[in-house]
Motif scaffolding. Structure first.
Motif, PDB file in Angstrom:
ATOM      1  N   HIS A 117       0.861  -1.181   0.000  1.00  0.00           N
ATOM      2  CA  HIS A 117       0.000   0.000   0.000  1.00  0.00           C
ATOM      3  C   HIS A 117       0.900   1.234   0.000  1.00  0.00           C
TER       4      HIS A 117
ATOM      5  N   ASP B 156       0.307   7.736  -2.792  1.00  0.00           N
ATOM      6  CA  ASP B 156      -0.856   7.845  -3.676  1.00  0.00           C
ATOM      7  C   ASP B 156      -2.060   7.058  -3.170  1.00  0.00           C
ATOM      8  N   ASP B 157      -1.916   6.386  -2.027  1.00  0.00           N
ATOM      9  CA  ASP B 157      -3.018   5.670  -1.383  1.00  0.00           C
ATOM     10  C   ASP B 157      -3.574   4.559  -2.263  1.00  0.00           C
ATOM     11  N   LEU B 158      -2.719   3.942  -3.076  1.00  0.00           N
ATOM     12  CA  LEU B 158      -3.116   2.829  -3.930  1.00  0.00           C
ATOM     13  C   LEU B 158      -2.363   1.569  -3.526  1.00  0.00           C
TER      14      LEU B 158
ATOM     15  N   SER C 181       1.328  11.738  -6.268  1.00  0.00           N
ATOM     16  CA  SER C 181      -0.003  11.307  -5.830  1.00  0.00           C
ATOM     17  C   SER C 181      -1.041  11.349  -6.940  1.00  0.00           C
TER      18      SER C 181
ATOM     19  N   ARG D 249      -1.580   9.704  -9.538  1.00  0.00           N
ATOM     20  CA  ARG D 249      -2.064   8.448 -10.105  1.00  0.00           C
ATOM     21  C   ARG D 249      -3.444   8.087  -9.537  1.00  0.00           C
ATOM     22  N   ASN D 250      -3.732   8.572  -8.346  1.00  0.00           N
ATOM     23  CA  ASN D 250      -4.999   8.271  -7.696  1.00  0.00           C
ATOM     24  C   ASN D 250      -6.034   9.327  -8.100  1.00  0.00           C
TER      25      ASN D 250
ATOM     26  N   ASP E 263      -9.048   9.835  -7.190  1.00  0.00           N
ATOM     27  CA  ASP E 263      -9.836  10.362  -6.072  1.00  0.00           C
ATOM     28  C   ASP E 263      -9.069  11.459  -5.342  1.00  0.00           C
TER      29      ASP E 263
ATOM     30  N   GLY F 206      -3.627  10.521   1.685  1.00  0.00           N
ATOM     31  CA  GLY F 206      -4.588   9.457   1.908  1.00  0.00           C
ATOM     32  C   GLY F 206      -4.861   9.235   3.387  1.00  0.00           C
TER      33      GLY F 206
END
Length: 359
Positions: free
Chosen positions: A83, A87-89, A155, A157-158, A160, A348
Motif C-alpha cells: 500500500h 498515492d493511497d493505492l 499522488s 495516479r490516484n 480520487d 490518503g
C-alpha cells in the motif's frame, strides 16, 4: 550517468549501494538524453534482433515509474502486496529475483522504493528496496510527506486524491479572492506578507471550526502557524513588490518585482529603461516560471504588449497576436508538455493516520 554517481559520493568518497542503484535506475528509465529520448526508449529502438510487440510494450511501460513509501499488506508466495502511502493505492509486486528479496518482510513493515508495471495490475520492483520495521512508521510517514511535498505529481495516479485536490484548490481560491477582491494582486512586499498570513490564518480557522477544544489544540500544534507559512523566501524578500496570482489551474503563485512588469506593460515608454526589460527577460528565461504571469500581463495591458516585446526581442515586426504563443511555447516548453495538476496535494487516510499518531 557517471557524473550523477560522482555527485552522490559523500565527503569520504563513498557511495551507498542503494543510492547508486537508485541513480542508475532513474537514469535508465526517466533521464532525457540530448535527443529527448530515455535510455530505455533508445534500447527498444536499437535492439537487434527487433523486440517483439509484447516486449516493446512491456519495456516502454517501465517509464511509468511509481516512487513511494509502501506498507506491506501481505506476502503471497513470490509476490507482496504493498500500500503506497503517497498515492493511497495498492500494488501487487514481484521481483526479477523471485521471492528472495522479500524474505525479510513481514506484514506491517515498510519499504521505500520504486515499482514499474509488468502487466495490468501487476508490478515489478525496479532498483533497490529500503526496508523498515513497523516501529519506523512515524519516520516513514514523515518521509512520505516530504516526498509528496517535494513532488506532488507522485499522488496524481490516484484519481480520487486528484479530484479532492482540485476541489480544495477551488475552495481555497474562492477564499483568497474574498479576502483581496481578485485573483491577481500586486502588493508591496511587507503588505504581501501580511496578506498571505491573514489568508492562512483564515484558512486555519475554517479548518478548525466545529472541532472540540482538545481537537483544536492538537490540530493547531500539529502544523506550522500561519506566520511561519507566510515567511518570505530569499527571492521574494529582496523584491520591492510581489505579484500574487491564484489561478484556477496553476494555483497560488508569487512573482517578485511584478509591479515593475505591470508598470512596463501599462506604459511601454518604460521599455527604454533596461532595468524594466531585465525583469521581463528574467521571467522568460526562468525555467521555474510558467507562461501564466506573462499571459496575465498581456490580458491586463493589450495595448502595450507589442511595443514591449519588440523592444525586448529587438524584432520590429513582432506581433503578439501572431507570434506570442510561439514565443511562450519555445521559452516555456516544459510547462506545455505536462498536463495541468492542482497546486494543492491531498494525503490518503492511512498516511494521515500515521502522521496524527506521531504528533
Amino acid at each position: 550517468m557517471t557524473a550523477r554517481l560522482m555527485d552522490a559520493v559523500d565527503d569520504c568518497g563513498r557511495l551507498d549501494e542503494g543510492l547508486a542503484i537508485l541513480i542508475i535506475d532513474h537514469f535508465a528509465l526517466q533521464h532525457r538524453l540530448p535527443d529527448g529520448r530515455t535510455v530505455v526508449e533508445r534500447f527498444v529502438t536499437q535492439h537487434r534482433p527487433p523486440l517483439t510487440a509484447g516486449e516493446r510494450e512491456m519495456m516502454l511501460g517501465w517509464r511509468d515509474v511509481v516512487e513511494g513509501c509502501f506498507e506491506v499488506r501481505s506476502i503471497d508466495e513470490a509476490a507482496i502486496v504493498l500500500h503506497n502511502l503517497i498515492d493511497d493505492l495498492v500494488y501487487r509486486v514481484y521481483s526479477t529475483m523471485g521471492s528472495a528479496p522479500f524474505a525479510r518482510l513481514r506484514k506491517g513493515m515498510f519499504v521505500v522504493g520504486r515499482v514499474v508495471p509488468l502487466r495490468t495490475d501487476v508490478w515489478l520492483v525496479s532498483g533497490h528496496l529500503a526496508i523498515f520495521p513497523k516501529s519506523a512508521a512515524s519516520q516513514v510517514a514523515q518521509n512520505a510527506l516530504a516526498m509528496l511535498t517535494a513532488d506532488p505529481e507522485l499522488s496524481r495516479r490516484n484519481p480520487d486524491l486528484s479530484r479532492r485536490a482540485w476541489e480544495m484548490q477551488a475552495e481555497d481560491r474562492a477564499d483568497f479572492i474574498e479576502l483581496v477582491g481578485a485573483d491577481l494582486v500586486v502588493l508591496p512586499v511587507m503588505e504581501f506578507q501580511d496578506t498571505l498570513c491573514e489568508h492562512y490564518r483564515r484558512r486555519q480557522r475554517k479548518a478548525l471550526a466545529g472541532l472540540g477544544n482538545k481537537a483544536v489544540k492538537r490540530a493547531a500544534a500539529a502544523g506550522p502557524p500561519p506566520e511561519a507559512l507566510a515567511e518570505l523566501s530569499e527571492g521574494l524578500g529582496e523584491a520591492e513588490t510581489v505579484g500574487v496570482i491564484y489561478d484556477e489551474v496553476e494555483g497560488l503563485n508569487f512573482y517578485p518585482d511584478y509591479g515593475r512588469l505591470d508598470a512596463l506593460f501599462a506604459d511601454p515608454v518604460l521599455a527604454d529603461d533596461r532595468t524594466y526589460l531585465a525583469v521581463l527577460r528574467g521571467y522568460l528565461r526562468d525555467d521555474s516560471v510558467s507562461a501564466l504571469p506573462i499571459r496575465r500581463l498581456v490580458e491586463r495591458h493589450r495595448d502595450g504588449v507589442d511595443r514591449v516585446f519588440r523592444k525586448l526581442l529587438r524584432k520590429p515586426g513582432f506581433c503578439w497576436e501572431r507570434d506570442g504563443e510561439d514565443l511562450l511555447r519555445r521559452r516555456k516548453k516544459e510547462f506545455f508538455d505536462h498536463a495541468p495538476t492542482p497546486g494543492i496535494s491531498v494525503v490518503g487516510a492511512r498516511l494521515a493516520e500515521l502522521l496524527r499518531r506521531k504528533r
